[in-house]
Design an enzyme around this catalytic site. Structure first.
Site, PDB file in Angstrom:
ATOM      1  N   THR A 211      30.597   6.132  60.775  1.00  0.00           N
ATOM      2  CA  THR A 211      31.087   7.490  61.029  1.00  0.00           C
ATOM      3  C   THR A 211      30.036   8.477  60.501  1.00  0.00           C
ATOM      4  O   THR A 211      29.369   8.215  59.502  1.00  0.00           O
ATOM      5  CB  THR A 211      32.446   7.750  60.349  1.00  0.00           C
ATOM      6  OG1 THR A 211      32.281   7.714  58.928  1.00  0.00           O
ATOM      7  CG2 THR A 211      33.492   6.727  60.778  1.00  0.00           C
TER       8      THR A 211
ATOM      9  N   TYR B 128      35.106  18.279  46.041  1.00  0.00           N
ATOM     10  CA  TYR B 128      34.164  17.223  46.448  1.00  0.00           C
ATOM     11  C   TYR B 128      34.146  16.101  45.399  1.00  0.00           C
ATOM     12  O   TYR B 128      34.203  14.919  45.728  1.00  0.00           O
ATOM     13  CB  TYR B 128      32.779  17.848  46.607  1.00  0.00           C
ATOM     14  CG  TYR B 128      31.703  16.910  47.115  1.00  0.00           C
ATOM     15  CD1 TYR B 128      31.609  16.609  48.474  1.00  0.00           C
ATOM     16  CD2 TYR B 128      30.774  16.349  46.244  1.00  0.00           C
ATOM     17  CE1 TYR B 128      30.611  15.758  48.940  1.00  0.00           C
ATOM     18  CE2 TYR B 128      29.774  15.504  46.706  1.00  0.00           C
ATOM     19  CZ  TYR B 128      29.698  15.210  48.058  1.00  0.00           C
ATOM     20  OH  TYR B 128      28.700  14.371  48.522  1.00  0.00           O
TER      21      TYR B 128
ATOM     22  N   SER C  27      29.378   9.397  45.860  1.00  0.00           N
ATOM     23  CA  SER C  27      28.373  10.365  45.400  1.00  0.00           C
ATOM     24  C   SER C  27      28.308  10.325  43.880  1.00  0.00           C
ATOM     25  O   SER C  27      29.315  10.031  43.222  1.00  0.00           O
ATOM     26  CB  SER C  27      28.756  11.789  45.812  1.00  0.00           C
ATOM     27  OG  SER C  27      27.931  12.738  45.158  1.00  0.00           O
TER      28      SER C  27
ATOM     29  N   GLY D 200      27.316   9.189  62.141  1.00  0.00           N
ATOM     30  CA  GLY D 200      26.052   8.497  62.410  1.00  0.00           C
ATOM     31  C   GLY D 200      25.050   9.335  63.188  1.00  0.00           C
ATOM     32  O   GLY D 200      23.984   8.842  63.556  1.00  0.00           O
TER      33      GLY D 200
ATOM     34  N   ILE E 284      22.179  10.474  56.346  1.00  0.00           N
ATOM     35  CA  ILE E 284      22.283   9.092  55.846  1.00  0.00           C
ATOM     36  C   ILE E 284      22.871   8.165  56.920  1.00  0.00           C
ATOM     37  O   ILE E 284      22.409   7.027  57.095  1.00  0.00           O
ATOM     38  CB  ILE E 284      23.163   9.073  54.569  1.00  0.00           C
ATOM     39  CG1 ILE E 284      22.433   9.793  53.420  1.00  0.00           C
ATOM     40  CG2 ILE E 284      23.516   7.634  54.173  1.00  0.00           C
ATOM     41  CD1 ILE E 284      23.312  10.096  52.208  1.00  0.00           C
TER      42      ILE E 284
HETATM   43  N1  LIG Z   1      22.712  14.200  51.020  1.00  0.00           N
HETATM   44  C1  LIG Z   1      23.134  14.072  49.763  1.00  0.00           C
HETATM   45  O1  LIG Z   1      22.515  14.586  48.821  1.00  0.00           O
HETATM   46  C2  LIG Z   1      24.378  13.250  49.470  1.00  0.00           C
HETATM   47  C3  LIG Z   1      24.600  12.870  48.152  1.00  0.00           C
HETATM   48  C4  LIG Z   1      25.725  12.121  47.859  1.00  0.00           C
HETATM   49  C5  LIG Z   1      26.604  11.752  48.863  1.00  0.00           C
HETATM   50  N2  LIG Z   1      26.370  12.139  50.135  1.00  0.00           N
HETATM   51  C6  LIG Z   1      27.341  11.747  51.154  1.00  0.00           C
HETATM   52  O2  LIG Z   1      26.695  11.145  52.256  1.00  0.00           O
HETATM   53  C7  LIG Z   1      27.502  11.313  53.421  1.00  0.00           C
HETATM   54  C8  LIG Z   1      26.609  11.755  54.562  1.00  0.00           C
HETATM   55  O3  LIG Z   1      26.045  13.012  54.223  1.00  0.00           O
HETATM   56  P1  LIG Z   1      24.573  13.465  54.661  1.00  0.00           P
HETATM   57  O4  LIG Z   1      23.871  13.883  53.447  1.00  0.00           O
HETATM   58  O5  LIG Z   1      23.971  12.481  55.562  1.00  0.00           O
HETATM   59  O6  LIG Z   1      24.954  14.837  55.407  1.00  0.00           O
HETATM   60  P2  LIG Z   1      24.864  15.337  56.897  1.00  0.00           P
HETATM   61  O7  LIG Z   1      23.506  15.122  57.438  1.00  0.00           O
HETATM   62  O8  LIG Z   1      25.420  16.711  56.841  1.00  0.00           O
HETATM   63  O9  LIG Z   1      25.863  14.367  57.677  1.00  0.00           O
HETATM   64  C9  LIG Z   1      27.257  14.479  57.566  1.00  0.00           C
HETATM   65  C10 LIG Z   1      27.856  13.686  58.709  1.00  0.00           C
HETATM   66  O10 LIG Z   1      29.290  13.700  58.611  1.00  0.00           O
HETATM   67  C11 LIG Z   1      29.828  14.125  59.845  1.00  0.00           C
HETATM   68  N3  LIG Z   1      31.070  14.858  59.614  1.00  0.00           N
HETATM   69  C12 LIG Z   1      31.327  15.780  58.658  1.00  0.00           C
HETATM   70  N4  LIG Z   1      32.575  16.242  58.784  1.00  0.00           N
HETATM   71  C13 LIG Z   1      33.116  15.602  59.846  1.00  0.00           C
HETATM   72  C14 LIG Z   1      34.384  15.658  60.482  1.00  0.00           C
HETATM   73  N5  LIG Z   1      35.352  16.481  60.063  1.00  0.00           N
HETATM   74  N6  LIG Z   1      34.608  14.863  61.559  1.00  0.00           N
HETATM   75  C15 LIG Z   1      33.632  14.043  62.009  1.00  0.00           C
HETATM   76  N7  LIG Z   1      32.396  13.930  61.454  1.00  0.00           N
HETATM   77  C16 LIG Z   1      32.166  14.714  60.390  1.00  0.00           C
HETATM   78  C17 LIG Z   1      28.773  15.020  60.456  1.00  0.00           C
HETATM   79  O11 LIG Z   1      28.965  15.115  61.858  1.00  0.00           O
HETATM   80  P3  LIG Z   1      28.532  16.476  62.648  1.00  0.00           P
HETATM   81  O12 LIG Z   1      27.081  16.701  62.321  1.00  0.00           O
HETATM   82  O13 LIG Z   1      28.752  16.124  64.081  1.00  0.00           O
HETATM   83  O14 LIG Z   1      29.411  17.561  62.118  1.00  0.00           O
HETATM   84  C18 LIG Z   1      27.503  14.276  60.076  1.00  0.00           C
HETATM   85  O15 LIG Z   1      27.257  13.231  60.965  1.00  0.00           O
HETATM   86  C19 LIG Z   1      28.612  12.304  53.034  1.00  0.00           C
HETATM   87  O16 LIG Z   1      29.810  11.597  52.788  1.00  0.00           O
HETATM   88  C20 LIG Z   1      28.100  12.925  51.749  1.00  0.00           C
HETATM   89  O17 LIG Z   1      29.122  13.356  50.905  1.00  0.00           O
HETATM   90  C21 LIG Z   1      25.269  12.880  50.473  1.00  0.00           C
END
Ligand SMILES: NC(=O)c1ccc[n+]([C@@H]2O[C@H](COP(=O)([O-])OP(=O)(O)OC[C@H]3O[C@@H](n4cnc5c(N)ncnc54)[C@H](OP(=O)(O)O)[C@@H]3O)[C@@H](O)[C@H]2O)c1
Length: 258
Positions: free
Chosen positions: A11, A149, A136, A13, A17
């Site tokens: 999910t 969060y 996280s 994707g 990440i």
């Molecule tokens: N980057 C960091 O520093 C970090 C650190 C710790 C944990 N994380 C965790 O890693 C995960 C991925 O984050 P990322 O950093 O890769 O961020 P990202 O590039 O913003 O990706 C987030 C993803 O989640 C999807 N998403 C968010 N809300 C959604 C919803 N309501 N329904 C369907 N899809 C949804 C987005 O889809 P759309 O683009 O189509 O909206 C996107 O594919 C998250 O759970 C985040 O909390 C990230």
């Protein structure tokens, strides 16, 4: 090839990440279904990933849509060997100025929908499968402005432990990858944050992180691959930090060395 012939659902994707993980899984021989809300980035992701990727538009908090899309995914791929519940939002919920609507939205997306991603995919998941939840460091470290969060990510750790107990009889493993600050679009999703503010934040975080830099999405993907593959066949219910040392040695960064 560590995932030869495996079928995976990721999910979120289409970005960050999740996208890096889809790429690595495919490079390792898997066929991957990715979900996301944004049709344009979903299409771009599938074009980038090639014929072993399938895109499905899905608002993860929509229960009916989730059930329908997971059924379609199973129709396309067959039984799943891997589920990476990765979709999530940051949400800014400082004490003193947070609406209940926003708080509930963060919980709904990052916690409730993570549980129901597992719940609704279970009918299509093989015995012996691997489920990875995205947590996280914020689920462990206090940080201003992130109460909702933080609660979701601590909740994800707790979910994984209970789910691991529920699903062990089927040989299904449930683990958490807990990234630290990682370079993905998540940092610029807050419209009020300018590009300079994002790079200022990166410089600030790099001084706090023991290894002196933010992580790359590909580095998180490698840890997800480990948890998803048979390389971790005896690992159940753990939270694996991939954070440059931030949780293990919070005073190990340049900022604490003076
Ligand atoms: N980057 C960091 O520093 C970090 C650190 C710790 C944990 N994380 C965790 O890693 C995960 C991925 O984050 P990322 O950093 O890769 O961020 P990202 O590039 O913003 O990706 C987030 C993803 O989640 C999807 N998403 C968010 N809300 C959604 C919803 N309501 N329904 C369907 N899809 C949804 C987005 O889809 P759309 O683009 O189509 O909206 C996107 O594919 C998250 O759970 C985040 O909390 C990230």
């Amino acid at each position: 090839m560590r995932l030869q012939g495996k079928k995976a659902l990721i999910t979120g994707g289409n970005s960050g990440i999740g996208l890096a993980t889809a790429k690595l899984f495919i490079d390792e021989g898997a066929e991957v279904a990715i979900t996301g809300r944004n049709q344009q980035t979903l299409d771009e992701a599938v074009a980038f990933l090639g014929h072993k990727a399938h895109g499905f538009r899905l608002e993860i908090t929509d229960s009916g849509a989730r059930k329908q899309v997971f059924q379609q995914i199973s129709g396309k791929l067959g039984k799943l060997d891997i589920v990476f519940a990765n979709a999530g939002v940051p949400g800014n919920t400082p004490a003193g100025s947070t609406s209940e609507d926003l708080f509930r939205q963060v919980i709904d997306t990052n916690l409730t929908s993570v549980f129901f991603t597992v719940e609704d995919s279970l009918p299509y998941v093989q015995d012996g499968a691997s489920i990875v939840l995205n947590g996280s460091v914020i689920g462990t470290l206090g940080q201003p402005g992130y109460a909702a969060y933080a609660a979701t990510k601590a909740g994800v750790r707790a979910l994984a432990r209970s789910l691991a107990a529920d699903l062990s009889p089927r040989g299904i493993r449930v683990n958490v990858v807990a990234p630290g600050a990682t370079k993905t679009p998540i940092w610029s999703r807050n419209a009020s944050r300018s590009e300079e503010q994002v790079s200022g934040l990166e410089a600030q975080l790099s001084r706090i992180i023991p290894l002196g830099r933010m992580g790359e999405a590909e580095e998180i993907a490698k840890a997800v691959l480990f948890l998803a593959s048979d390389d971790s066949s005896y690992i159940q219910g753990v939270e694996l930090f991939v954070d440059g040392g931030l949780t293990g040695t919070p005073f190990g960064g340049a900022a604490s060395r003076g």
